[in-house]
Design an enzyme around this catalytic site. Structure first.
Site: not given
Length: 291
Positions: A149-150, A153, A224
């Site tokens: 997930h990071e 980003h 997100e």
């Protein structure tokens, strides 16, 4: 959440500082000889101050995060523990799978909160940091989902996009705050009007910045979902959902303690705070991934 709020606060402080300095030296004067406003000059001034504040905040983001969160950067060539080396290898593996040419810095910081964040001014100068609690409270699959997930980003360029959005918001904040301050200064005595105008600019700029932050935070919630999709693509959908479920379980365990506000991948569940939340509801994120 802490990273985003730190970015917004830094941006506000930088913008206020630049605006005050320019005003003191009379640079970018927008009030003409008749006492009216030169809207073209004001808009140019607002754009310069607004985007400068956002860009400086972006440039400082990685440095600020390291200092504020006391991040210990893990370098592959250092004498790392087994767990630390596994974390570095996981971040690098997922980054390579995402097509990144330059590996992010990897860091750990002491915290009792399950938390992780990615920041940095560019893909070449990015940072992925994980709290110690994340590594102890969640299993390896959940950690991999969070890391995916990071990394998403970073690959999605979310910090740069947020900076551009913040620059636009800043421009309107500076523009509107000075119009409001000018209006206030017109209804007071002429001898104190300059002082009233100066103070009103600062007050209105803070107020409008808080309102403008709602727009930035709304984008933060929107991005997100894209980072979840990216994490599912990199680490696997099952691991991404497992990570969100793990965060739900952790939140439930901590609901009666002071650690209820988890800063990564979730929001405070109280609906009244939704406008100032950086992350959407966990159940909604899981539902979207499952769909």
């Amino acid at each position: 959440m802490k990273r985003i709020l730190l970015f917004i606060l830094t941006n506000l402080l930088v913008m206020l500082t630049i605006g005050i300095i320019l005003s003191v030296f009379g640079i970018g004067s927008y009030i003409n000889e008749s006492g009216g406003i030169n809207f073209t000059s004001l808009l140019i001034f607002s754009g310069i101050v607004g985007f400068t504040g956002a860009l400086i905040s972006l440039a400082m983001s990685r440095w600020m995060a390291k200092r504020m969160m006391n991040v210990h950067v893990l370098k592959p060539e250092d004498n790392l523990s087994h767990g630390e080396r596994q974390l570095v290898e996981m971040v690098h593996r997922l980054s390579q799978a995402a097509g990144m040419m330059h590996m992010p810095e990897v860091g750990i910081y002491e915290s009792k909160e399950v938390n992780a964040f990615a920041t940095g001014p560019s893909k070449k100068r990015s940072l992925v940091a994980v709290s110690t609690a994340t590594l102890t409270e969640l299993d390896a699959d959940a950690v991999e989902g969070i890391i995916g997930h990071e990394v998403a980003h970073i690959v999605n360029g979310d910090m740069v996009t947020m900076t551009l959005l913040q620059g636009v918001v800043n421009t309107f904040v500076v523009f509107l705050s000075r119009i409001a301050a000018w209006a206030v200064s017109r209804v007071v005595k002429e001898d104190i009007a300059p002082i009233v105008h100066f103070i009103a600019v600062i007050v209105f700029q803070i107020v409008f910045s808080i309102l403008g932050s709602m727009v930035v935070l709304a984008y933060s919630r929107h991005r997100e979902f894209h980072a979840d999709a990216g994490g599912a693509h990199l680490a696997g959908k099952d691991k991404m959902i497992h990570a969100l479920r793990g965060l739900q379980a952790y939140t439930s365990r901590m609901k009666d303690s002071e650690q209820n506000a988890i800063s990564t991948l979730q929001i405070n569940g109280k609906k009244r705070s939704a406008l100032f939340s950086t992350h959407p509801d966990l159940e909604e994120r899981i539902r979207r991934l499952q769909a």
